[in-house]
Write an enzyme that holds these catalytic residues in place. Structure first.
Site, mmCIF file in Angstrom:
data_model
loop_
_atom_site.group_PDB
_atom_site.id
_atom_site.type_symbol
_atom_site.label_atom_id
_atom_site.label_comp_id
_atom_site.label_asym_id
_atom_site.label_seq_id
_atom_site.Cartn_x
_atom_site.Cartn_y
_atom_site.Cartn_z
ATOM 1 N N ASP A 141 6.568 4.325 1.111
ATOM 2 C CA ASP A 141 5.544 3.127 1.480
ATOM 3 C C ASP A 141 6.234 2.391 2.305
ATOM 4 O OD1 ASP A 141 3.191 1.969 1.384
ATOM 5 O OD2 ASP A 141 3.892 0.818 -0.426
ATOM 6 N N HIS A 184 8.079 -4.310 -7.871
ATOM 7 C CA HIS A 184 8.628 -3.093 -8.345
ATOM 8 C C HIS A 184 9.818 -2.463 -7.733
ATOM 9 C CE1 HIS A 184 5.506 -2.970 -5.183
ATOM 10 N NE2 HIS A 184 6.260 -2.419 -4.423
ATOM 11 N N GLN A 252 6.502 3.867 -7.167
ATOM 12 C CA GLN A 252 6.835 2.572 -7.238
ATOM 13 C C GLN A 252 6.477 1.963 -8.483
ATOM 14 O OE1 GLN A 252 4.080 2.028 -4.111
ATOM 15 N NE2 GLN A 252 5.693 0.844 -3.071
ATOM 16 N N ARG A 282 10.244 -12.630 2.027
ATOM 17 C CA ARG A 282 8.864 -12.556 1.993
ATOM 18 C C ARG A 282 8.550 -11.726 0.681
ATOM 19 N NH1 ARG A 282 5.606 -7.997 1.939
ATOM 20 N NH2 ARG A 282 3.695 -8.095 3.009
ATOM 21 N N ASP A 284 6.868 -10.080 -1.778
ATOM 22 C CA ASP A 284 5.763 -9.158 -1.736
ATOM 23 C C ASP A 284 4.983 -9.036 -3.044
ATOM 24 O OD1 ASP A 284 4.824 -6.523 -0.352
ATOM 25 O OD2 ASP A 284 5.649 -5.707 -2.180
ATOM 26 N N GLU A 326 3.305 -13.303 -0.268
ATOM 27 C CA GLU A 326 2.126 -12.675 0.095
ATOM 28 C C GLU A 326 1.133 -12.339 -0.836
ATOM 29 O OE1 GLU A 326 0.785 -8.052 1.221
ATOM 30 O OE2 GLU A 326 2.229 -8.412 -0.370
ATOM 31 N N HIS A 393 1.626 -5.008 9.519
ATOM 32 C CA HIS A 393 1.805 -3.645 9.214
ATOM 33 C C HIS A 393 0.575 -3.165 8.022
ATOM 34 C CE1 HIS A 393 3.219 -5.669 5.541
ATOM 35 N NE2 HIS A 393 3.415 -4.466 5.055
ATOM 36 N N ARG A 518 -2.527 3.323 7.457
ATOM 37 C CA ARG A 518 -1.803 2.296 8.161
ATOM 38 C C ARG A 518 -0.625 2.622 9.346
ATOM 39 N NH1 ARG A 518 0.031 -0.482 2.524
ATOM 40 N NH2 ARG A 518 0.447 1.717 2.235
#
Ligand code: GLC
Length: 643
Positions: A141, A184, A252, A282, A284, A326, A393, A518
């Site tokens: 990922d 995770h 994950q 950051r 997540d 985030e 992203h 993505r």
């Protein structure tokens, strides 16, 4: 609580910040711990107090913190001390971010070190490195499956090389931001592997169930994150006969924060990276960090306790470090991740709604929805700000404020359909070229992928050799950057956008990427294009130069500080987004025409706010008399009026 139990034989007054001892020199570490000790313990006790091991685990955490403080380098301690004096350091207008994947940008850390000067030239002061820690080679990922928080992904290099990149950045006045996957780990992480081998203490670090009974209860209320690319919230593993909570991809595994050991271990990893010189984390996917049956397992209250605790840990060991959170939810909800008006949690949060509104205006060529939505934004704590961005992203999820759409007479379902088709390019009046992401054809609902330049029309214009459309596309690219570079908040540029990089359709030919659109907007950085950046006869040169000029201009004027708020106003000319910033000495008015027609913007609303007289455009240099009844704004023109 009985401090003696936890702390052993120490003067607990120190930890309450009120020691009278005159003979003992209290260390900086102890002073810092003293300031937050009670709050840290109270939160810990609130979350874990019902467990027998709470005090022991708390002691373990304190030990880890002490250890990490002892290991912290002097150069970093110096920054800590400076930032304790200047806690709002990140609110300076000098902060300009850039996010990149190490491999796509420069192959590896050695390459990155050589390429840092490019970012320095652009004016970047904050480099967000996408996940770079050890990850599975194939299914990872984009690195959001971490197999070790203390090792660098081998193809990227070593921890030593990482430190040397970070040191260079620091020398050049750039802060390194590290993605930190907190919700995770990869299933290849040592903890997950030990859990898989049947070790109970590691199984407790995840959510693992012998039968589907409990997962079935969760599944009643928990929505899926990737219903198309990775359906389901749980994965069954036959070899261990267990169902594991896997909110994102199967590989994950969600961490179980109800176990204090998870909290501690993750804190330890974070401190370790901070000691390598990371200045911004950051965090997540934080809305997923706490799970309760009968809920959506999103945005639960305990998450705020966890983040607040992490912030205390940082305040003690590495106070120079800040958090960027985030949470892709509405702005009113995001306020809670700042830790309310006291600002106890994240220092900065992604401004996802603003990003969506900007794209909405690109498609609709009007700005009423954006202006109305921004007017409803909550006030932020004093030492906190937004991360403003146009692309990143991830896909663009069309999370509108339904109330605002309703107020403008727009039907949410129909509107989303239109927007989706528009950016896919399935519309006769569109200029965009993108892809659907997580698309549900029955509901006609989904999200959008694509690079900024392709979504702005450049790909299509170049293919059809339409010089006029190319000019408009370039103007749109400049316009979107112009807004984030003049708004309150830290602007973050997505790697490649400063050179107008187009979609990378090759992802469709790569087996483990083709299903995840993505990758369309994650092209390898094009260094051939970068070579053209000084040549304004090229698209690359024009876009790069415009962005670079705006960055320089932003840095030159205090009015662009993030703690001077930006206000948006409706002037009666909805094609033109109008916003202003004002303090005792300076006034700034931003105008951005989202249409391809010249528009006269009435000025009386500006007059009502005390904005008059002759103003100079900071980019073009021309003077505009705001005392007149209207201001003329050309097709996709942006004005940065200053007085
Ligand atoms: C975040 C990342 C996204 C990733 C997910 C799972 O939302 O931005 O790219 O897939 O977390 O870690």
């Amino acid at each position: 609580m009985n401090y003696q139990n936890v702390l052993g034989k120490v003067d607990t007054n120190i930890y309450e910040g009120k020691s009278n001892m005159t003979t003992t020199v209290i260390s900086t570490y102890d002073k810092r711990l003293g300031k937050v000790y009670n709050e840290l313990w109270n939160r810990y006790h609130k979350i874990y107090g019902h467990r027998e091991d709470a005090s022991q685990q708390f002691q373990n955490l304190l030990n880890m913190m002490k250890q990490k403080d002892a290991e912290r380098k002097d150069a970093l301690k110096k920054i800590d001390a400076e930032r304790e004096e200047n806690q709002g350091w990140f609110l300076s207008q000098n902060q300009v971010g850039y996010m990149l994947y190490i491999d796509l940008f420069a192959e590896n850390l050695t390459g990155l070190k050589q390429k840092i000067k490019y970012l320095h030239e652009l004016g970047v002061t904050y480099i967000h490195l996408m996940p770079f820690l050890k990850m599975p080679d194939e299914h990872n990922d984009g690195g959001y499956a971490v197999s070790s928080y203390t090792e660098i992904h081998k193809p990227f290099g070593t921890m030593k090389q990482f430190e040397s990149v970070v040191d260079l950045c620091r020398e050049l006045g750039m802060s390194v931001c590290s993605d930190f996957v907190i919700n995770h780990t990869s299933k290849e992480h040592e903890w997950a592997q030990k859990a898989r081998q049947g070790m109970e203490e590691y199984q407790d670090m995840y959510f693992m169930f012998d039968t589907y009974d409990i997962p079935a209860q969760y599944d009643k209320t928990v929505p899926e994150v990737f219903p198309k690319v990775s359906p389901g919230n749980f994965t069954y593993y036959e070899d261990m006969n267990k169902h594991v909570f896997t909110s994102f991809y199967e590989f994950q595994w969600d961490l179980n924060y109800q176990n204090p050991r998870v909290f501690n271990e993750i804190a330890n990893c974070m401190m370790e990276l901070a000691n390598k010189g990371v200045e911004i984390f950051r965090l997540d996917a934080i809305p997923f960090m706490w799970k309760e049956i009968g809920t959506t397992c999103r945005n639960l209250d305990e998450i705020h306790d966890l983040i607040e605790m992490y912030r205390y840990v940082m305040k003690v060991v590495c106070p120079g470090v800040i958090f960027k959170g985030e949470a892709i939810v509405q702005p009113q909800e995001i306020l809670s991740y700042f830790g309310g008006m006291e600002g106890k949690e994240c220092h900065t949060m992604y401004n996802a709604s603003f990003m969506v509104l900007l794209w909405n205006s690109i498609a609709t060529k009007e700005t009423a929805v954006m202006t109305e939505a921004l007017c409803r934004y909550p006030q932020l704590p004093e030492k906190a700000t937004w991360i403003n961005y146009v692309r990143c992203h991830d896909d663009i999820g069309w999370g509108f404020d339904n109330d605002v759409l309703g107020q403008q007479g727009i039907n949410w379902v129909e509107h989303t359909k239109y927007i989706l088709k528009f950016f896919k390019g399935d519309f006769h009046t569109t200029f965009s070229k993108g892809e659907y992401y997580e698309f549900d054809e029955w509901k006609f609902d989904g999200r959008t992928s694509g690079t900024l330049a392709s979504l702005c029309g450049l790909e299509w214009a170049l293919e059809s050799r339409d010089a006029y459309q190319q000019e408009l596309a370039e103007k749109r690219i400049k316009l979107l950057h112009s807004i984030i570079l003049s708004f309150s908040g830290i602007p973050v540029i997505y790697s490649g956008d400063e050179l107008a990089q187009l979609n990378d359709w090759n992802y469709l030919t790569v087996e483990n990427k083709a299903h995840d659109s993505r990758w369309l907007h994650r092209p390898s950085f094009d260094w051939e294009k970068a070579k053209k950046r000084h040549d304004v006869s090229t698209v690359e040169g024009r876009i790069f130069t415009d962005i670079k000029n705006r960055i320089e201009t932003r840095k030159a004027y205090d009015i662009f500080r993030s703690d001077v708020p930006t206000y948006t106003i409706r002037t009666g000319a909805d094609q033109v987004f109008t916003y202003f910033k004002k303090d005792e000495h300076e006034t700034f008015v931003g105008l951005a025409n989202f249409s391809e027609y010249p528009v006269y913007v009435p000025t009386h609303v500006l007059h009502q706010r005390g904005i008059w007289g002759n103003m100079q455009d900071l980019i073009q240099g021309k003077y505009v008399d705001v005392a007149k009844e209207t201001i003329l704004v050309g097709p996709y023109e942006t004005l940065w009026l200053y007085q």
